[in-house]
Design a protein around this motif. Structure first.
Motif, mmCIF file in Angstrom:
data_model
loop_
_atom_site.group_PDB
_atom_site.id
_atom_site.type_symbol
_atom_site.label_atom_id
_atom_site.label_comp_id
_atom_site.label_asym_id
_atom_site.label_seq_id
_atom_site.Cartn_x
_atom_site.Cartn_y
_atom_site.Cartn_z
ATOM 1 N N HIS A 240 0.854 -1.042 -0.043
ATOM 2 C CA HIS A 240 0.013 0.174 -0.071
ATOM 3 C C HIS A 240 0.975 1.312 -0.008
ATOM 4 N N GLN A 241 0.900 2.019 -0.976
ATOM 5 C CA GLN A 241 2.007 2.792 -1.076
ATOM 6 C C GLN A 241 1.754 3.973 -0.200
ATOM 7 N N ALA A 296 10.356 1.344 -5.077
ATOM 8 C CA ALA A 296 10.736 0.273 -5.966
ATOM 9 C C ALA A 296 9.352 -0.190 -6.478
ATOM 10 N N ASN A 297 8.373 0.184 -5.829
ATOM 11 C CA ASN A 297 7.162 -0.401 -6.345
ATOM 12 C C ASN A 297 6.252 0.728 -7.476
ATOM 13 N N THR A 298 6.901 1.561 -7.575
ATOM 14 C CA THR A 298 6.390 2.543 -8.610
ATOM 15 C C THR A 298 7.106 2.131 -9.924
ATOM 16 N N VAL A 299 6.222 2.489 -11.081
ATOM 17 C CA VAL A 299 6.989 2.261 -12.395
ATOM 18 C C VAL A 299 8.358 2.740 -12.723
ATOM 19 N N GLY A 301 10.212 3.980 -10.167
ATOM 20 C CA GLY A 301 11.220 3.432 -9.185
ATOM 21 C C GLY A 301 11.720 2.075 -9.608
ATOM 22 N N LYS A 302 11.004 1.217 -10.456
ATOM 23 C CA LYS A 302 11.428 0.052 -10.761
ATOM 24 C C LYS A 302 12.713 0.216 -11.760
ATOM 25 N N ALA A 303 12.478 1.222 -12.472
ATOM 26 C CA ALA A 303 13.367 1.645 -13.658
ATOM 27 C C ALA A 303 14.665 2.060 -12.515
ATOM 28 N N LEU A 304 14.554 2.987 -11.697
ATOM 29 C CA LEU A 304 15.513 3.472 -10.733
ATOM 30 C C LEU A 304 16.254 2.827 -10.070
ATOM 31 N N LEU A 305 15.674 1.735 -9.381
ATOM 32 C CA LEU A 305 16.442 0.922 -8.533
ATOM 33 C C LEU A 305 16.420 -0.656 -8.923
ATOM 34 N N GLY A 306 15.941 -0.832 -10.188
ATOM 35 C CA GLY A 306 16.095 -2.284 -10.867
ATOM 36 C C GLY A 306 17.411 -2.871 -10.695
ATOM 37 N N TRP A 307 18.301 -1.915 -10.757
ATOM 38 C CA TRP A 307 19.920 -2.497 -10.685
ATOM 39 C C TRP A 307 20.321 -3.219 -9.515
ATOM 40 N N ALA A 308 19.629 -2.752 -8.312
ATOM 41 C CA ALA A 308 19.766 -3.190 -7.102
ATOM 42 C C ALA A 308 19.034 -4.646 -6.726
ATOM 43 N N ALA A 309 18.156 -5.192 -7.557
ATOM 44 C CA ALA A 309 17.560 -6.276 -7.174
ATOM 45 C C ALA A 309 18.470 -7.560 -7.510
ATOM 46 N N PRO A 310 19.364 -7.673 -8.757
ATOM 47 C CA PRO A 310 20.241 -8.956 -8.876
ATOM 48 C C PRO A 310 21.194 -8.576 -7.833
#
Length: 396
Positions: A240-241, A296-299, A301-310
């Motif tokens: 819940h944002q 990270a749960n925003t569209v 944000g996923k692009a901004l923090l996607g590098w950290a998931a791996p």
């Protein structure tokens, strides 16, 4: 396409496709905080120097040390503890249909304990894995209870940790004289010693380090339980944002106020002053976690923090790799930079290693399901060879 992560009723490891990317991203970001603190306070110099008066440092180094102390320090470790508790609860739920669930999770923690002891004795005595494994063994039986038990346990252990700020166990910590002797020896052995000499001294330091773990142990258990409680509450399944953003704002605001209260000369002598700084660590950790998850749960944000998931998916591998790399950088069997560079230069080295791990993690996980150590951990946990390649295996 939306899907429900962490499918229930499975009996094997969680599939990469079922992982929650925002939690992995949070773990990857938190890993930098752990790296920075370990590097500046425990690899670059003796871990015990923070407890003794130090001479003046160059302005840039002092600024780096102050920033890390106020904004990162124990907050990064608290966040990692929360994430470990969440991960343990996810595993517990994922194996709900497996009659061997308790045994598998017990073996998972025992394997982690073995990894931790090897890391502690042979690689770096600043290890946290051993403490996590022991704390996990205490938390595991409580996962069979209701959510209210997790909340009560978290409150009890965190309360015990705060009580120890006012009433520390007598005789727990070594004397200042013994710490000073150890620091002097460290500056003689770590920068110039061979691997065998460094290893022998590292093992001799362990009795001095154990009290630090004992002191932090109730907090670790409490944060594990709180992380498990947060998962059970459901707020991470369908985030819940507004709740995440409001939690972040509240906790960061309160945490910052506690930091100020704990650093005000007129307050620390009171009970409130003594509790302000330790309380701020887990309040800020919750705030940091909430804001990163919300982003990270925003569209965007996923692009901004996607590098950290791996990076977060391979946190175990990356953590151990950091110990190997920094041991070589700072000890005599490598570059021998121990005690010879300031906090700012050390942080630059750490940032370079972290960025390299970001690229390596993404490259590795483009072909494999798990990091190398994560794969070994799962294989030992389940007692069967786990699939490693992302390429589909042919059925027999």
């Amino acid at each position: 396409m939306a899907h429900t992560p962490i499918r229930e009723g499975r009996s094997g490891p969680i599939s990469p496709s079922d992982r929650i990317a925002s939690i992995d991203a949070l773990r990857g970001v938190a890993l930098f905080g752990v790296l920075a603190i370990n590097l500046v306070t425990a690899f670059r110099i003796s871990i015990f120097e923070q407890f003794l008066p130090t001479g003046p440092a160059p302005p840039l180094d002092r600024a780096v040390e102050t920033a890390l102390t106020l904004a990162v320090d124990l907050k990064a470790f608290a966040l990692f503890s929360l994430l470990f508790g969440t991960g343990l609860a996810i595993q517990f739920e994922h194996l709900s249909a497996n009659p061997r669930r308790a045994f598998l999770l017990l073996r998972r923690l025992v394997v982690l304990l073995a990894f931790g002891l090897i890391h502690l004795c042979l690689i770096w005595n600043g290890d946290i894995l051993t403490e996590y494994a022991v704390a996990g063994l205490i938390v595991l039986p409580l996962l069979f209870g209701p959510r209210s038990l997790l909340a009560a346990g978290a409150a009890a252990f965190l309360g015990l940790y705060l009580a120890m700020q006012e009433w520390p166990p007598p005789g727990l910590f070594p004397t200042l004289a013994s710490l000073q002797r150890d620091i002097q020896e460290a500056h003689l052995i770590y920068p110039k010693g061979s691997f065998v000499e460094v290893l022998a001294f590292r093992v001799r330091e362990i009795p001095l380090i154990i009290p630090l773990h004992v002191y932090m142990f109730p907090r670790t258990i409490g944060l594990f339980l709180f992380g498990a409680f947060v998962w059970r509450s459901g707020v991470l399944r369908k985030p819940h944002q507004m709740l995440l953003f409001s939690t972040a704002a509240g906790c960061i605001g309160v945490g910052a106020a506690l930091v100020v209260a704990g650093s005000t000369d007129s307050i620390p002598q009171t009970v409130i002053g003594k509790l302000a700084t330790p309380a701020s660590t887990f309040v800020l950790a919750i705030g940091y976690g909430a804001i990163i998850l919300a982003i990270a749960n925003t569209v965007s944000g996923k692009a901004l923090l996607g590098w950290a998931a791996p990076l977060g998916r391979m946190a175990f591998t990356n953590y151990l790799a950091q110990s190997l790399i920094f041991g070589w950088v700072f000890y005599g069997y490598g570059l021998g930079l121990f005690g010879s560079i300031g906090a700012a230069k050390a942080l630059v080295i750490g940032l370079a290693v972290y960025i390299a791990q970001v690229f390596f993690s993404a490259w590795w996980l483009s072909s494999y399901r798990y990091g190398p150590v994560e794969w070994l951990w799962r294989t030992l946990m389940y007692g069967t060879m786990q699939p490693m390649s992302l390429a589909p295996s042919r059925s027999i």
